[in-house]
Design a protein around this motif. Structure first.
Motif, mmCIF file in Angstrom:
data_model
loop_
_atom_site.group_PDB
_atom_site.id
_atom_site.type_symbol
_atom_site.label_atom_id
_atom_site.label_comp_id
_atom_site.label_asym_id
_atom_site.label_seq_id
_atom_site.Cartn_x
_atom_site.Cartn_y
_atom_site.Cartn_z
ATOM 1 N N GLU A 1 6.454 5.878 0.475
ATOM 2 C CA GLU A 1 6.574 7.211 -0.135
ATOM 3 C C GLU A 1 6.732 8.296 0.929
ATOM 4 O OE1 GLU A 1 3.247 8.104 -2.595
ATOM 5 O OE2 GLU A 1 3.877 6.747 -4.206
ATOM 6 N N ILE A 2 7.456 9.317 0.584
ATOM 7 C CA ILE A 2 7.528 10.536 1.404
ATOM 8 C C ILE A 2 7.351 11.716 0.464
ATOM 9 C CG2 ILE A 2 8.984 11.971 2.901
ATOM 10 C CD1 ILE A 2 10.436 9.368 3.737
ATOM 11 N N LEU A 3 6.443 12.601 0.808
ATOM 12 C CA LEU A 3 6.179 13.751 -0.068
ATOM 13 C C LEU A 3 7.232 14.835 0.162
ATOM 14 C CD1 LEU A 3 2.290 14.086 0.280
ATOM 15 C CD2 LEU A 3 3.596 12.977 -1.538
ATOM 16 N N VAL A 4 8.170 14.914 -0.729
ATOM 17 C CA VAL A 4 9.230 15.908 -0.595
ATOM 18 C C VAL A 4 8.752 17.284 -1.074
ATOM 19 C CG1 VAL A 4 11.586 16.515 -1.300
ATOM 20 C CG2 VAL A 4 10.981 14.133 -0.922
ATOM 21 N N ASN A 5 7.876 17.272 -2.078
ATOM 22 C CA ASN A 5 7.446 18.572 -2.619
ATOM 23 C C ASN A 5 6.718 19.432 -1.588
ATOM 24 O OD1 ASN A 5 5.298 16.908 -2.643
ATOM 25 N ND2 ASN A 5 4.905 17.006 -4.858
ATOM 26 N N LYS A 6 6.192 18.774 -0.528
ATOM 27 C CA LYS A 6 5.547 19.529 0.546
ATOM 28 C C LYS A 6 6.586 20.383 1.290
ATOM 29 C CE LYS A 6 2.860 18.702 4.774
ATOM 30 N NZ LYS A 6 3.896 19.163 5.696
ATOM 31 N N TRP A 7 7.805 19.852 1.409
ATOM 32 C CA TRP A 7 8.856 20.582 2.120
ATOM 33 C C TRP A 7 9.125 21.933 1.454
ATOM 34 C CZ3 TRP A 7 13.432 16.660 3.158
ATOM 35 C CH2 TRP A 7 12.906 15.489 3.732
ATOM 36 N N PHE B 1 13.720 8.451 -13.889
ATOM 37 C CA PHE B 1 13.251 9.226 -12.743
ATOM 38 C C PHE B 1 13.955 10.585 -12.695
ATOM 39 C CE2 PHE B 1 12.811 4.743 -11.606
ATOM 40 C CZ PHE B 1 11.480 4.689 -11.217
ATOM 41 N N GLU B 2 13.362 11.441 -11.837
ATOM 42 C CA GLU B 2 13.958 12.751 -11.583
ATOM 43 C C GLU B 2 15.331 12.591 -10.918
ATOM 44 O OE1 GLU B 2 11.106 14.796 -9.210
ATOM 45 O OE2 GLU B 2 12.539 16.279 -8.488
ATOM 46 N N LEU C 1 13.497 9.819 -6.599
ATOM 47 C CA LEU C 1 12.602 10.977 -6.533
ATOM 48 C C LEU C 1 11.818 10.965 -7.832
ATOM 49 C CD1 LEU C 1 14.436 14.198 -5.290
ATOM 50 C CD2 LEU C 1 12.473 13.053 -4.237
ATOM 51 N N ASP C 2 10.508 11.029 -7.696
ATOM 52 C CA ASP C 2 9.661 10.960 -8.870
ATOM 53 C C ASP C 2 8.562 12.009 -8.732
ATOM 54 O OD1 ASP C 2 8.494 10.106 -11.183
ATOM 55 O OD2 ASP C 2 7.482 8.394 -10.272
ATOM 56 N N MET C 3 8.595 13.028 -9.529
ATOM 57 C CA MET C 3 7.606 14.111 -9.496
ATOM 58 C C MET C 3 7.473 14.699 -8.078
ATOM 59 S SD MET C 3 6.413 13.849 -12.690
ATOM 60 C CE MET C 3 4.730 14.431 -12.857
ATOM 61 N N VAL D 1 8.109 13.284 -5.269
ATOM 62 C CA VAL D 1 7.797 12.284 -4.238
ATOM 63 C C VAL D 1 8.986 11.330 -4.131
ATOM 64 C CG1 VAL D 1 6.234 10.433 -3.531
ATOM 65 C CG2 VAL D 1 5.338 12.427 -4.768
ATOM 66 N N TYR D 2 9.444 11.117 -2.870
ATOM 67 C CA TYR D 2 10.483 10.120 -2.665
ATOM 68 C C TYR D 2 9.832 8.746 -2.578
ATOM 69 C CZ TYR D 2 13.733 7.054 -0.263
ATOM 70 O OH TYR D 2 14.511 5.974 0.076
ATOM 71 N N LYS D 3 10.368 7.784 -3.309
ATOM 72 C CA LYS D 3 9.821 6.433 -3.293
ATOM 73 C C LYS D 3 10.922 5.428 -2.952
ATOM 74 C CE LYS D 3 6.207 7.468 -6.634
ATOM 75 N NZ LYS D 3 5.710 7.290 -7.995
ATOM 76 N N ARG D 4 10.587 4.565 -1.996
ATOM 77 C CA ARG D 4 11.485 3.455 -1.638
ATOM 78 C C ARG D 4 10.830 2.193 -2.173
ATOM 79 N NH1 ARG D 4 12.260 -0.740 1.875
ATOM 80 N NH2 ARG D 4 14.265 -0.883 3.000
ATOM 81 N N LYS D 5 11.450 1.615 -3.199
ATOM 82 C CA LYS D 5 10.822 0.468 -3.870
ATOM 83 C C LYS D 5 11.686 -0.774 -3.710
ATOM 84 C CE LYS D 5 8.807 3.138 -7.671
ATOM 85 N NZ LYS D 5 8.211 2.845 -8.964
ATOM 86 N N ILE D 6 11.024 -1.898 -3.523
ATOM 87 C CA ILE D 6 11.723 -3.186 -3.543
ATOM 88 C C ILE D 6 11.363 -3.876 -4.859
ATOM 89 C CG2 ILE D 6 11.989 -5.444 -2.434
ATOM 90 C CD1 ILE D 6 13.089 -3.113 -0.768
#
Lengths: 449, 413
Positions: free
Chosen positions: B15-21, B377-378, B397-399, B401-406
């Motif tokens: 995960e990477i918190l994009v909303n923080k940006w 998802f968003e 992108l979900d709420m 938050v960027y998510k990289r899922k396998i």
């Protein structure tokens, strides 16, 4: 009683157009005959035969034509009369048409008819006279005797996919410049370029980046305030105009429409919103797409009137102060007669302006601005003739007594400004976008409020 | 180079918190995601007329007065067009090219590098991997960058004054390959294609106001047509193009009619080995696909926007719109997605898995072999398939938050 404008003169039938003259010089009788007969044989069918056989010269179309009315009801300016002098001559003479006749034919087909289709509404059989005039222009195109300035415009379309020789870097630079300037209104405003998956692709005609960049500024402010998920392409396809449609160069016309829709599909948008232009709407919605084989637009497309109507009725744009001066409205042929947007336009006027006076006739019966159908694009050689032929339009506008004239179409805008100047009428021409920009509450829409 | 096997196919979620940006900067622009899903980036506003490039929350050292066209290359490098002091450059992973231009646009990236259109003192050309064409021209359009790193464009060779229709008609446009003129001058030129080695080009031309043909290097076909679309080289170095004659469209190969049937329209020519396919209109307003002159069963009424083969040529995919909705047909079978927006799919190496993303009612969904994943998802970025065709790399992108899922495919199908 009908008021007559002060300026008056006769149409000059001796105008010299360099493009026409050079084209005529290169023609032989054999080539003229061959091209006319090839087009008539290979590109027409039952529709033309039906029209030719049905027209009984009842002259009901005559009073529908503002050229006829502006020229003291001279029969040669009646729609049927114009067909008689052009297409009928070609058919009657089996293509053996002299260069002098061709010169007259070009003048009539390109500068004395706006292909506005008003006459078809008054024809008891609904004959599409504009179709026949456009067929004449198709023949002129194939004979390479299209008027100079509109041919140059088509050349620009073919080379750059926009009508004003706007180079690719100039287009993007202009958008970035307007974006920067518009940050005076909203510091975080953007004109998002090439935003993949935006809901809307906004397209304009090339005079906007070339001469009227402020309109892009206004539009960016409106999109931003309304919180629209939008984009504009940085690549060719951004210009929705199409003068090739009016010169009979259907191949370039189709290529232009192809580029426009391919831009939209490349960006995966749901919808194209077009700026305030009528002929461009006709091209994208009715003509260019159909040459390509798209019976209806492959991507949904709406004119700015429909878009603005949605923004105001949905509350995405709120009007702070209505426009106070009395306005009148010119219904552009291609979005009124062609698309029926006149009622929505009046609802917009009602939401934006305190005082409105109708122009008469109006809605689908309105007279063309006189610039339409490529007439204004035939350029300076033909301008005085255009003004003479617009006398009825000048009178119609003057009778309203309004000081502000709304014209939601670029061609109409330019043509009406010419008329007002020529006939010394003190009136200002505005787009709906001008009115919205000045009247809107410049806060950003937040959903749910 | 895409090196899919070296990507992380084991970690189930990152995960990477994009909303923080959003709090850190005045605003952030569109999020871009690398193909391996490890990096996300955006142009961000860091001050008045000052922009930075934010990658996984970290800014590049240099800031810019302007920045646009941010994108990742197939080798996961991040590229942007940037400007300072009214000079433009390409910036890759924070390092700007030494070559500067008055303007730069039309950024193209592939496995061989980065190319773009440039303008210097009102003259036009291309730059590839930092090296600009030696000769610049009056104008440029229709640029191409092939997988060998060769560049080509339609260039305006001669200046023209306003409304000089005679000179225009005589031909002021040519094809330039790597900055060297590679065709005769014509009234118009469009749609350049390279052959597989980059040694030849084909293109569509207009010889005069009404006659079209196909050009190949400095030659043109003998036949003239009413119109022509983009030509394509076959593996055997033949040139195929849709051309219009007598109001109908035909497929021609090396100046001779190839297919027996003609159509109302032919678009999106696709070639793989001996197979040739085109989006066709065989009755007004109706669209289908013809493969080797044999029509598919399905019809749509709006558009076929993409038509392409898998690398092996066994799978032919059409992305199309029928009525209001977008859909996909694979080898003549329709998926039935009813999407509001739909992207071109990926095909697995074994051709058993085909995946893409779609939008429906404002939510984005993963699609695998025609099945729409139930979680919306968003935003979803381009999904990838593992080289053993057992997993999907989902980037969302979900709420905020960027998510990289396998996602193991056996759980999806």
């Amino acid at each position: 009683m009908q008021e007559t404008s002060t300026k008056d003169s006769e149409t000059d039938t001796k105008v010299i157009d360099e493009g026409v003259e050079k084209g005529l010089k290169g023609l032989t009788p054999e080539k003229i005959e061959l091209v006319i007969n090839q087009v008539l044989k290979n590109e027409t069918g039952a529709r033309l035969k039906l029209y030719i056989d049905t027209c009984m010269r009842c002259s009901l179309c005559a009073d529908a034509c503002s050229f006829f009315l502006s020229n003291d009801r001279a029969p040669e300016f009646s729609p049927a009369g114009k067909v008689k002098q052009t297409l009928h001559e070609m058919i009657r003479l089996k293509g053996k048409v002299s260069k002098d006749t061709l010169r007259n034919i070009v003048r009539i087909a390109h500068t004395e008819c706006n292909v506005c289709k008003r006459c078809s509404m008054y024809c008891p059989f609904g004959i599409d006279i504009a179709y026949m005039i456009l067929l004449v222009r198709r023949i002129c195109h194939k004979l390479e005797i299209t008027p100079l300035y509109i041919q140059d415009t088509v050349n620009s379309h073919a080379a750059t996919m926009n009508q004003m020789w706007v180079k690719e870097d100039e287009w993007i630079d202009t958008l970035q410049w307007q974006e920067e300037d518009a940050r005076e209104e909203f510091e975080n405003l953007r004109i998002p370029l090439d935003k993949d998956g935006a809901d809307i692709m906004y397209s304009v005609i090339a005079p906007e980046p070339k001469f009227q960049a402020g309109l892009i500024y206004q539009s960016a402010v409106i999109h931003h305030a309304a919180d629209i998920n939008w984009t504009m392409p940085s690549f060719p396809g951004w210009d929705n105009s199409n003068m090739a449609m009016f010169t009979g160069d259907y191949e370039i016309s189709g290529r232009i429409a192809k580029a426009h829709y391919e831009a939209a599909t490349k960006l995966h948008v749901k919808k194209i919103v077009m700026g305030e232009c009528g002929h461009a709407f006709r091209s994208v919605f009715d003509v260019g797409n159909r040459w390509m084989g798209w019976a209806m637009p492959p991507v949904d497309v709406i004119h700015a009137i429909e878009f603005y109507h949605y923004l105001l009725t949905s509350g995405r744009i709120k009007i702070k102060d209505k426009f106070k001066e009395t306005v009148t409205l010119h219904d552009p042929c291609n979005i009124s007669r062609g698309r029926g947007l006149h009622d929505k336009a009046r609802e917009l006027v009602d939401m934006l302006c305190e005082s409105f006076i109708e122009m008469t006739p109006n809605k689908e019966h309105n007279y063309c601005c006189g610039a339409g159908g490529g007439a204004i694009n035939c350029g300076p050689p033909w301008k005085i003739n255009r003004m003479v032929n617009n006398r009825e339009k000048a009178d119609q506008i003057k009778r309203t007594g309004a000081k502000v004239l709304i014209a939601p179409c670029h061609n109409c805008h330019s043509g009406l400004e010419d008329i007002l100047h020529y006939y010394d009428q003190d009136m200002e021409v505005k787009f709906f976008g001008d009115l919205i920009f000045n009247a809107m509450d410049k806060t950003i829409y937040k959903g749910g409020e | 180079m895409r090196d899919i096997e070296k990507w992380d196919w084991e970690t189930s979620e990152k995960e990477i918190l994009v909303n923080k940006w959003i709090n850190d900067y005045n605003w952030i622009e569109e999020i871009k995601v690398s193909q391996d899903g490890e990096n996300i980036a955006s142009i961000v506003s860091t001050g008045e007329a000052e922009f930075g490039i934010c990658v996984n929350g970290e800014l590049w050292d240099e800031s810019f007065e302007k920045a646009w066209s941010l994108q990742f290359t197939p080798s996961q490098k991040l590229v942007s067009l940037v400007s300072n002091d009214e000079e433009w450059a390409v910036c890759i992973d924070g390092n700007s090219w030494e070559s500067k231009f008055d303007y730069i646009w039309d950024l193209k990236v592939n496995s061989k590098g980065v190319g773009a259109s440039v303008q210097v003192d009102g003259k036009y050309g291309m730059v590839v991997n930092g090296i600009a064409w030696g000769d610049l021209f009056e104008n440029i359009s229709g640029t191409v960058l092939n997988e060998n790193g060769d560049s080509a464009a339609v260039v305006q060779v001669d200046p023209i004054s306003q409304a000089d229709i005679e000179r225009y008609n005589n031909g002021i446009y040519s094809v330039s390959v790597n900055g060297i003129l590679a065709s005769e001058k014509h009234t118009n030129i469009w749609d350049i294609s390279f052959n597989s080695t980059g040694s030849e080009v084909a293109y569509s031309i207009r010889k005069n106001r009404t006659d079209y043909s196909i050009g190949r290097n400095k030659s043109i076909w003998d036949n003239t047509f009413q119109c022509s679309w983009k030509p394509v080289f076959t593996n055997n170095n033949e040139v195929i193009a849709p051309v219009r004659k007598g109001g109908k469209w035909y497929l021609y190969k090396d100046d001779k009619q190839l297919w027996k049937n003609n159509y109302l329209q032919l678009l999106n020519l696709a070639v793989s080995g001996d197979n040739i396919s085109v989006a066709i209109s065989d009755s007004y307003g109706k669209w289908s696909v013809s493969e080797n002159d044999i029509k598919w069963d399905f019809r749509c009424d709006k558009i076929i926007s993409d038509l392409f083969y898998s690398d092996s040529g066994k799978t032919l995919i059409a992305l199309f719109k029928n009525n209001k909705y977008w859909d996909i047909a694979v080898n003549n079978k329709i998926w039935g997605l009813k999407a509001d927006k739909l992207w071109k799919p990926h095909i697995s190496d074994n051709e058993e898995i085909i995946t893409t993303r779609m939008e429906k009612d404002g939510k984005y969904y993963l699609v695998v072999n025609g099945n729409v994943h139930n979680e919306g998802f968003e935003m979803i970025f381009e999904p990838e398939i593992s080289s053993d065709s057992s997993k999907i790399l989902l980037k969302v992108l979900d709420m905020g938050v960027y998510k990289r899922k396998i996602l193991p495919l056996d759980q999806l199908l």
